[in-house]
Enzyme design. Structure first.
Site, mmCIF file in Angstrom:
data_model
loop_
_atom_site.group_PDB
_atom_site.id
_atom_site.type_symbol
_atom_site.label_atom_id
_atom_site.label_comp_id
_atom_site.label_asym_id
_atom_site.label_seq_id
_atom_site.Cartn_x
_atom_site.Cartn_y
_atom_site.Cartn_z
ATOM 1 N N ASP A 375 -40.320 -12.084 44.010
ATOM 2 C CA ASP A 375 -39.095 -12.359 43.678
ATOM 3 C C ASP A 375 -38.220 -13.102 44.610
ATOM 4 O O ASP A 375 -38.557 -13.596 45.658
ATOM 5 C CB ASP A 375 -38.578 -10.566 43.774
ATOM 6 C CG ASP A 375 -38.339 -10.267 45.181
ATOM 7 O OD1 ASP A 375 -38.776 -10.672 46.239
ATOM 8 O OD2 ASP A 375 -37.974 -8.981 45.307
ATOM 9 N N ASP A 530 -42.906 -0.268 43.955
ATOM 10 C CA ASP A 530 -43.309 -0.968 45.369
ATOM 11 C C ASP A 530 -42.422 -0.234 46.458
ATOM 12 O O ASP A 530 -41.386 0.218 46.156
ATOM 13 C CB ASP A 530 -43.057 -2.622 45.366
ATOM 14 C CG ASP A 530 -41.558 -2.897 45.366
ATOM 15 O OD1 ASP A 530 -40.805 -2.912 46.597
ATOM 16 O OD2 ASP A 530 -41.002 -3.033 44.523
#
Length: 702
Positions: A375, A530
């Site tokens: 990301d 996560d």
């Protein structure tokens, strides 16, 4: 960057009126106008000449040099350099021999500052001085900043941090280097209980006290200088992975009895520790239930020295911090997570690191052959009006580095950035980026799986974002900005999303890992999440440092090393409560007794008494004044926590590789190689519970 991946650091501070020598005849303006005359006058003052670092005795200089001393003692003599901006001598190195003088920029008018600084060649000397450094700190007053006559030539891969008054900002301009300004005022002096005159030096020393405990923060600060202020916040002494506390989106649920950002964070942790699962709402199972659920762990250079000597507390000689150290998935027979999340800010922590990853790929660099998600690291640019990346750049980045999944460019809508006007702009920008991301992904023939990022500030806006992302063609969507949200708030958002889900669409939650919420999250369509929480709690907080396969958690035993002069140890010595020799004896006794207790050679009470004798000195208040009643209450609490740990001896009953290999060392709160190993153990415990829970839920489905 240096070979050890630490940035090359320079500090530029100002001269002070207070000097170690003040003879009746000092150098003045006229002496500095003529270099020949200056040499003559200096000879007359020969008995008073000393190095610049010794000459100045002002509060800013003294506190600064104490901080510099901490750096050098802990990280090496060459870890940091200092230049001093003198209104007489110009910009000079700290070891430059100088004579006492009476010249200051502080009493000059603006045009006089400009003329005098030009005569001294300050601008040119400054440009030359900063050229070879990665991270530059400037502790300068307004006229001293003006004397630099910015802009000068700097590099885009440099980072400059200014400690300056609010009114000085206008003189800081035009630098190519990444720049952060910590504006200081009387309010800050009050906040830190230190006089405004010496505040810059005091804050740098405070910063040094944090960094010498965790040198890796320097590389992170080099990338994200805006987090400098966070390192100075009161009581923020145990920092490793940087994290912003920015609040949560506003959603239509009952508010918690606790208020404020910290209360929300505490509430989230309490829910994680709860042995009771959150109730599942009266909705049918999500249509994507068959896709399963995966745990991703965020990667922040979490590795340890495999041959660390716990008895002597020494690292392997000549080791390479990356090549020779090992990740958790290299220690355990199988990884304690299904996949890994790597943010762009981690990849770009240093130029050398980025180049290596670009050369060999992300899987080879982290030595992990499972799935890796990438990301953009939205927290890294949260204060920017728009993200600093473009779509093609990010697509190429994910593809070139070999990510399995890549998330579109999003912009966080949290805390102050969730205000009306700002939130709408960020919301639309995130969706626009996602649209462009998937279109260009198709056209470019990229091979990684695209993930559409969804942001929002209410359950309705998140649901609408997910609906639009599905319409765009995404079959994997990530919900951001919820790491600090309570489970109830997250559930309300997922309930709003539920009607839009399809059987092939996967949902990822960024930053959320709560065992008590797993059944309901799975029921509502979450297929992956996560979090580094199990890892980080090994060294953050005091009541849940060591996790077990059940719901019980234990406090680690704090035995900080005296030789490293951490913040707490230094405070005890400075307050005169104890001395280094006594503390070292208590430290070594604590380590020895704990190891002998582990072998059955010492009793519980004897061991507790030794541990608490050292422990009693570690929580000295910042003002050095001890309240006997509060001290006794704190010690009783620590005795209770330590007794619980030592009575149960959970490390002896754990079959994980780390507990079997290092034994009692795993429950000692002391340095990276113990604390991170304990974090690896916690992740092992979390993942095992997670897998067992999933297996039981799947059994009920069939």
């Amino acid at each position: 960057m240096k070979k050890n991946n630490q940035p090359r650091i320079l500090v530029i501070t100002s001269c002070t009126g207070e000097k170690v020598f003040k003879p009746d005849e000092q150098l003045g303006v006229k002496d500095f106008e003529n270099r020949t005359q200056l040499a003559i006058e200096e000879k007359k003052l020969a008995q008073y000449i000393c190095s610049a670092s010794e000459m100045y005795t002002g509060m800013q200089h003294l506190r600064l040099m104490e901080g510099i001393g901490l750096f050098r003692k802990s990280l090496g003599e060459k870890s940091i350099d200092v230049n001093i901006l003198s209104a007489g001598y110009g910009l000079i190195a700290e070891d430059r021999a100088i004579a006492p003088y009476e010249v200051t920029f502080n009493n000059m008018k603006g045009h006089e500052v400009d003329t005098w600084s030009k005569l001294l060649g300050i601008r040119e000397d400054f440009e030359k001085a900063v050229r070879d450094y990665d991270l530059v700190f400037l502790l300068l007053g307004e006229n001293y900043l003006r004397s630099l006559n910015l802009p000068v030539i700097t590099r885009s891969d440099q980072t400059f941090i200014f400690l300056a008054s609010q009114s000085s900002r206008k003189w800081i301009k035009g630098l190519d280097a990444k720049t952060y300004i910590l504006g200081l005022s009387n309010a800050d002096a009050k906040k830190y209980s230190y006089g405004l005159v010496g505040l810059k030096g005091f804050l740098f020393k405070k910063f040094a006290e944090v960094v010498v405990q965790q040198p890796e923060l320097l590389s992170k600060l080099y990338v994200k200088p805006e987090e400098f202020a966070l390192l100075l916040e009161p009581k923020q002494e145990n920092i490793d992975q940087l994290e912003l506390t920015l609040g949560v989106p506003s959603v239509a649920v009952k508010s918690s009895k606790k208020k404020g950002k910290s209360a929300i964070a505490e509430g989230a942790e309490e829910e994680e520790e709860s042995s009771e699962f959150l109730p599942i709402p009266d909705l049918p199972p999500a249509p994507n239930l068959h896709l399963g659920m995966k745990y991703f762990i965020p990667e922040w250079d979490d590795h340890v020295d495999p041959t660390y000597n716990f008895l002597t507390d020494t690292l392997t000689p000549d080791r390479d911090p990356h090549e020779d150290e090992v990740y958790a998935h290299e220690i355990y027979p199988t990884p304690n997570y299904d996949a890994i999340l790597v943010s762009k800010v981690v990849v770009e922590a240093s130029k050398k690191k980025r180049q290596k990853i670009e050369e060999i790929g992300i899987h080879e660099f982290i030595r992990f052959q499972g799935e890796v998600m990438g990301d953009c690291g939205a927290f890294g640019y949260i204060k920017e009006d728009v993200p600093p990346y473009n779509t093609i750049e990010i697509l190429d980045y994910y593809e070139k580095l070999g990510f399995n999944y890549g998330v579109s460019i999003d912009h966080l809508i949290v805390g102050p950035f969730a205000e009306v006007g700002v939130r709408e702009m960020r919301y639309e920008l995130t969706l626009k980026n996602a649209q462009e991301f998937i279109e260009q992904h198709r056209l470019g023939g990229y091979t990684f799986t695209p993930i559409g990022a969804a942001q929002g500030w209410s359950s309705e806006t998140y649901a609408e974002a997910v609906k639009q992302l599905i319409d765009m063609g995404y079959d994997y969507i990530a919900l951001g900005g919820l790491a600090r949200a309570t489970s109830k708030e997250i559930i309300e958002i997922l309930k709003a999303i539920h009607p839009h889900l399809q059987s092939h669409v996967r949902i990822h939650l960024f930053g959320v890992a709560r065992i008590s919420a797993i059944p309901v999250l799975r029921h509502l369509g979450v297929t992956s999440f996560d979090s580094a929480s199990p890892l980080r709690r090994a060294w953050l907080g005091s009541g849940a440092n060591y996790h077990t396969l059940g719901t019980k958690m234990y406090s680690a035993v704090r035995i900080p090393p005296v030789s490293r002069h951490g913040v707490r140890i230094k405070r005890v010595i400075e307050a005169g409560v104890s001395d280094s020799e006594t503390l070292q004896k208590l430290e070594q006794n604590s380590l020895q007794l704990l190891r002998e207790f582990d072998k059955g050679l010492r009793g519980l009470e004897e061991t507790l008494n030794v541990l608490l004798e050292y422990d009693a000195l570690l929580e000295l208040p910042r003002d050095g004044l001890v309240d006997p009643a509060l001290q006794a209450k704190r010690l009783d609490k620590h005795r209770e926590m330590y007794a619980d740990l030592l009575t149960d001896k959970p490390w002896q009953h754990c079959d994980c590789v780390i507990c079997k290999e290092v034994g009692v060392e795993v429950i000692i709160f002391r340095g990276n190689d113990r604390n991170r190993r304990r974090g690896f153990h916690n992740t092992f415990a979390f993942y095992k519970r997670f897998q067992e829970l999933l297996a039981s839920l799947q059994g009920k489905d069939s």
